[in-house]
Write a protein that holds these residues in place. Structure first.
Motif, PDB file in Angstrom:
ATOM      1  N   THR A  55       0.816  -1.226   0.000  1.00 15.35           N
ATOM      2  CA  THR A  55       0.000   0.000   0.000  1.00 15.35           C
ATOM      3  C   THR A  55       0.842   1.266   0.000  1.00 15.35           C
ATOM      4  OG1 THR A  55      -1.622  -1.252   1.288  1.00 15.35           O
ATOM      5  CG2 THR A  55      -1.963   1.117   1.152  1.00 15.35           C
ATOM      6  N   ARG A  56       2.068   1.204   0.468  1.00 17.60           N
ATOM      7  CA  ARG A  56       2.927   2.389   0.524  1.00 17.60           C
ATOM      8  C   ARG A  56       3.014   3.140  -0.816  1.00 17.60           C
ATOM      9  NH1 ARG A  56       7.808   2.831   4.249  1.00 17.60           N
ATOM     10  NH2 ARG A  56       7.248   1.799   6.203  1.00 17.60           N
ATOM     11  N   PRO A  57       3.185   2.456  -1.963  1.00 19.67           N
ATOM     12  CA  PRO A  57       3.263   3.191  -3.228  1.00 19.67           C
ATOM     13  C   PRO A  57       2.012   4.006  -3.542  1.00 19.67           C
ATOM     14  CG  PRO A  57       4.127   0.980  -3.514  1.00 19.67           C
ATOM     15  CD  PRO A  57       3.467   1.015  -2.158  1.00 19.67           C
ATOM     16  N   ALA A  58       0.845   3.507  -3.121  1.00 19.58           N
ATOM     17  CA  ALA A  58      -0.395   4.261  -3.348  1.00 19.58           C
ATOM     18  C   ALA A  58      -0.393   5.552  -2.541  1.00 19.58           C
ATOM     19  CB  ALA A  58      -1.603   3.405  -2.981  1.00 19.58           C
ATOM     20  N   ALA A  59       0.076   5.481  -1.299  1.00 21.09           N
ATOM     21  CA  ALA A  59       0.166   6.678  -0.473  1.00 21.09           C
ATOM     22  C   ALA A  59       1.138   7.679  -1.077  1.00 21.09           C
ATOM     23  CB  ALA A  59       0.609   6.309   0.940  1.00 21.09           C
ATOM     24  N   ALA A  60       2.281   7.194  -1.563  1.00 19.31           N
ATOM     25  CA  ALA A  60       3.264   8.084  -2.181  1.00 19.31           C
ATOM     26  C   ALA A  60       2.708   8.717  -3.447  1.00 19.31           C
ATOM     27  CB  ALA A  60       4.542   7.303  -2.483  1.00 19.31           C
ATOM     28  N   ARG A  61       1.987   7.926  -4.235  1.00 17.20           N
ATOM     29  CA  ARG A  61       1.398   8.451  -5.472  1.00 17.20           C
ATOM     30  C   ARG A  61       0.407   9.576  -5.165  1.00 17.20           C
ATOM     31  NH1 ARG A  61       1.767   9.992 -10.553  1.00 17.20           N
ATOM     32  NH2 ARG A  61      -0.053   9.493 -11.832  1.00 17.20           N
ATOM     33  N   LEU A  62      -0.389   9.397  -4.147  1.00 13.77           N
ATOM     34  CA  LEU A  62      -1.358  10.432  -3.776  1.00 13.77           C
ATOM     35  C   LEU A  62      -0.657  11.696  -3.272  1.00 13.77           C
ATOM     36  CD1 LEU A  62      -4.071   8.203  -2.094  1.00 13.77           C
ATOM     37  CD2 LEU A  62      -4.380   9.613  -4.143  1.00 13.77           C
ATOM     38  N   LEU A  63       0.429  11.536  -2.533  1.00 15.97           N
ATOM     39  CA  LEU A  63       1.184  12.713  -2.101  1.00 15.97           C
ATOM     40  C   LEU A  63       1.723  13.481  -3.303  1.00 15.97           C
ATOM     41  CD1 LEU A  63       3.261  11.496   0.985  1.00 15.97           C
ATOM     42  CD2 LEU A  63       1.312  13.058   0.992  1.00 15.97           C
ATOM     43  N   ASP A  64       2.232  12.762  -4.295  1.00 16.63           N
ATOM     44  CA  ASP A  64       2.698  13.427  -5.519  1.00 16.63           C
ATOM     45  C   ASP A  64       1.565  14.198  -6.188  1.00 16.63           C
ATOM     46  OD1 ASP A  64       5.428  12.813  -5.609  1.00 16.63           O
ATOM     47  OD2 ASP A  64       5.075  10.867  -6.550  1.00 16.63           O
ATOM     48  N   LEU A  65       0.392  13.571  -6.276  1.00 19.23           N
ATOM     49  CA  LEU A  65      -0.751  14.202  -6.943  1.00 19.23           C
ATOM     50  C   LEU A  65      -1.292  15.394  -6.171  1.00 19.23           C
ATOM     51  CD1 LEU A  65      -2.693  11.026  -8.141  1.00 19.23           C
ATOM     52  CD2 LEU A  65      -1.389  12.631  -9.563  1.00 19.23           C
ATOM     53  N   ALA A  66      -1.026  15.438  -4.872  1.00 17.06           N
ATOM     54  CA  ALA A  66      -1.533  16.536  -4.042  1.00 17.06           C
ATOM     55  C   ALA A  66      -0.885  17.869  -4.390  1.00 17.06           C
ATOM     56  CB  ALA A  66      -1.342  16.224  -2.569  1.00 17.06           C
ATOM     57  N   TYR A  67       0.164  17.843  -5.215  1.00 11.90           N
ATOM     58  CA  TYR A  67       0.740  19.087  -5.699  1.00 11.90           C
ATOM     59  C   TYR A  67      -0.227  19.849  -6.585  1.00 11.90           C
ATOM     60  CZ  TYR A  67       5.624  19.421  -4.276  1.00 11.90           C
ATOM     61  OH  TYR A  67       6.767  19.636  -3.566  1.00 11.90           O
ATOM     62  N   GLY A  68      -1.202  19.150  -7.165  1.00 11.56           N
ATOM     63  CA  GLY A  68      -2.121  19.801  -8.081  1.00 11.56           C
ATOM     64  C   GLY A  68      -1.525  19.867  -9.476  1.00 11.56           C
ATOM     65  N   PRO A  69      -2.139  20.633 -10.393  1.00 10.51           N
ATOM     66  CA  PRO A  69      -1.640  20.735 -11.766  1.00 10.51           C
ATOM     67  C   PRO A  69      -0.184  21.193 -11.802  1.00 10.51           C
ATOM     68  CG  PRO A  69      -3.815  21.727 -11.570  1.00 10.51           C
ATOM     69  CD  PRO A  69      -3.360  21.421 -10.172  1.00 10.51           C
ATOM     70  N   GLN A  70       0.676  20.385 -12.401  1.00  5.97           N
ATOM     71  CA  GLN A  70       2.098  20.681 -12.380  1.00  5.97           C
ATOM     72  C   GLN A  70       2.458  21.882 -13.239  1.00  5.97           C
ATOM     73  OE1 GLN A  70       4.402  18.749 -10.334  1.00  5.97           O
ATOM     74  NE2 GLN A  70       2.336  18.520  -9.576  1.00  5.97           N
ATOM     75  N   SER A  71       1.630  22.216 -14.188  1.00  3.71           N
ATOM     76  CA  SER A  71       1.953  23.338 -15.073  1.00  3.71           C
ATOM     77  C   SER A  71       1.629  24.684 -14.471  1.00  3.71           C
ATOM     78  CB  SER A  71       1.182  23.186 -16.398  1.00  3.71           C
ATOM     79  OG  SER A  71      -0.208  23.182 -16.167  1.00  3.71           O
ATOM     80  N   LEU A  72       0.919  24.678 -13.325  1.00  5.04           N
ATOM     81  CA  LEU A  72       0.501  25.931 -12.711  1.00  5.04           C
ATOM     82  C   LEU A  72       1.240  26.134 -11.399  1.00  5.04           C
ATOM     83  CD1 LEU A  72      -3.358  25.685 -13.204  1.00  5.04           C
ATOM     84  CD2 LEU A  72      -1.717  26.977 -14.589  1.00  5.04           C
ATOM     85  N   PRO A  73       1.743  27.342 -11.139  1.00  2.00           N
ATOM     86  CA  PRO A  73       2.404  27.582  -9.858  1.00  2.00           C
ATOM     87  C   PRO A  73       1.386  27.516  -8.728  1.00  2.00           C
ATOM     88  CG  PRO A  73       2.108  29.638 -11.053  1.00  2.00           C
ATOM     89  CD  PRO A  73       1.690  28.539 -11.988  1.00  2.00           C
ATOM     90  N   ALA A  74       1.752  26.841  -7.667  1.00  2.00           N
ATOM     91  CA  ALA A  74       0.847  26.742  -6.518  1.00  2.00           C
ATOM     92  C   ALA A  74       0.847  28.049  -5.742  1.00  2.00           C
ATOM     93  CB  ALA A  74       1.296  25.600  -5.603  1.00  2.00           C
ATOM     94  N   ALA A  75      -0.338  28.488  -5.362  1.00  2.00           N
ATOM     95  CA  ALA A  75      -0.441  29.720  -4.591  1.00  2.00           C
ATOM     96  C   ALA A  75      -0.001  29.491  -3.156  1.00  2.00           C
ATOM     97  CB  ALA A  75      -1.895  30.213  -4.616  1.00  2.00           C
ATOM     98  N   THR A  76       0.616  30.494  -2.601  1.00  2.00           N
ATOM     99  CA  THR A  76       1.005  30.406  -1.191  1.00  2.00           C
ATOM    100  C   THR A  76      -0.224  30.493  -0.306  1.00  2.00           C
ATOM    101  OG1 THR A  76       3.100  31.481  -1.668  1.00  2.00           O
ATOM    102  CG2 THR A  76       2.387  31.449   0.622  1.00  2.00           C
ATOM    103  N   PRO A  77      -0.462  29.507   0.570  1.00  2.00           N
ATOM    104  CA  PRO A  77      -1.658  29.529   1.417  1.00  2.00           C
ATOM    105  C   PRO A  77      -1.568  30.628   2.468  1.00  2.00           C
ATOM    106  CG  PRO A  77      -0.190  27.785   2.098  1.00  2.00           C
ATOM    107  CD  PRO A  77       0.423  28.382   0.862  1.00  2.00           C
TER     108      PRO A  77
END
Length: 209
Positions: A185-207
């Motif tokens: 299950t560890r790879p699934a958790a890591a994959r979701l963490l990667d995806l939590a960055y959101g769209p890679q082409s767009l700069p993430a806004a500072t919260p």
């Protein structure tokens, strides 16, 4: 990609300061900014892969003495050697995560925050399930598992010889501890963490703090 971990000790007044013990456990984790005491009984570090973030988080959960916050986000360059000199929205997300889990009193004290809130919540849910497996293991099971290597074949006989127990006892410990399921299950958790960055082409806004 960067992942910031902010880890706060629980019940430090009862058991004393355990920061050095945690830093020793995390010393082999590859990190962009090494895990170190940031203030009081708090540890922070920055890793570059989601797999490393999962490894470090579960390492902290093992002792049942830490609140773990994972922030999905980068640091403002240049990257410093000391975490107290670091800046960036990854730190803000990690702080938000650990503060939330401290307030809610979850059984598995881990939280994830990132640019994509929905996927961060999914990563958090999967990590808590894995954390539940890690959280409930006995010392006898850990004695076996600490000698195991994921994916290696024919190692149970070696572990049994090292511990002076039967191969059947090793097999039972592996089954009871759900070790195979954890590593599947560890790879699934890591994959979701990667995806939590959101769209890679767009700069993430500072919260907002």
């Amino acid at each position: 990609m960067h992942f910031v971990l902010t880890i706060n000790q629980r019940d430090s007044r009862e058991v004393g300061d355990l920061v050095d013990e945690l830093l020793k456990a995390l010393r082999h984790q590859p990190a962009l900014v090494p895990f170190q005491r940031s203030v009081g009984d708090e540890v922070q570090g920055v890793v570059e892969s989601a797999t490393s973030a999962v490894d470090a988080a579960l390492c902290a959960l093992r002792s049942r003495r830490w609140y773990v916050g994972i922030g999905v986000g980068g640091l403002t360059p240049p990257v410093p050697e000391r975490i107290v000199d670091a800046h960036g929205y990854g730190l803000v997300y990690a702080r938000r995560a650990v503060d939330r889990v401290r307030k809610t009193g979850e059984r598995i004290p881990l939280a994830v925050e990132g640019p994509d809130e929905q996927i961060a919540a999914e990563a958090e849910a999967v990590l808590r399930l894995i954390g539940q497996i890690v959280h409930t293991r006995t010392e006898a099971e850990w004695a076996v598992l600490d000698l195991m290597t994921p994916g290696a074949r024919g190692q149970q006989k070696y572990v049994a010889e090292e511990l002076g127990i039967t191969a059947q006892a090793v097999s039972r410990a592996v089954v009871r501890s759900h070790w195979t399921e954890e590593w599947a299950t560890r790879p699934a958790a890591a994959r979701l963490l990667d995806l939590a960055y959101g769209p890679q082409s767009l700069p993430a806004a500072t919260p907002a703090p």
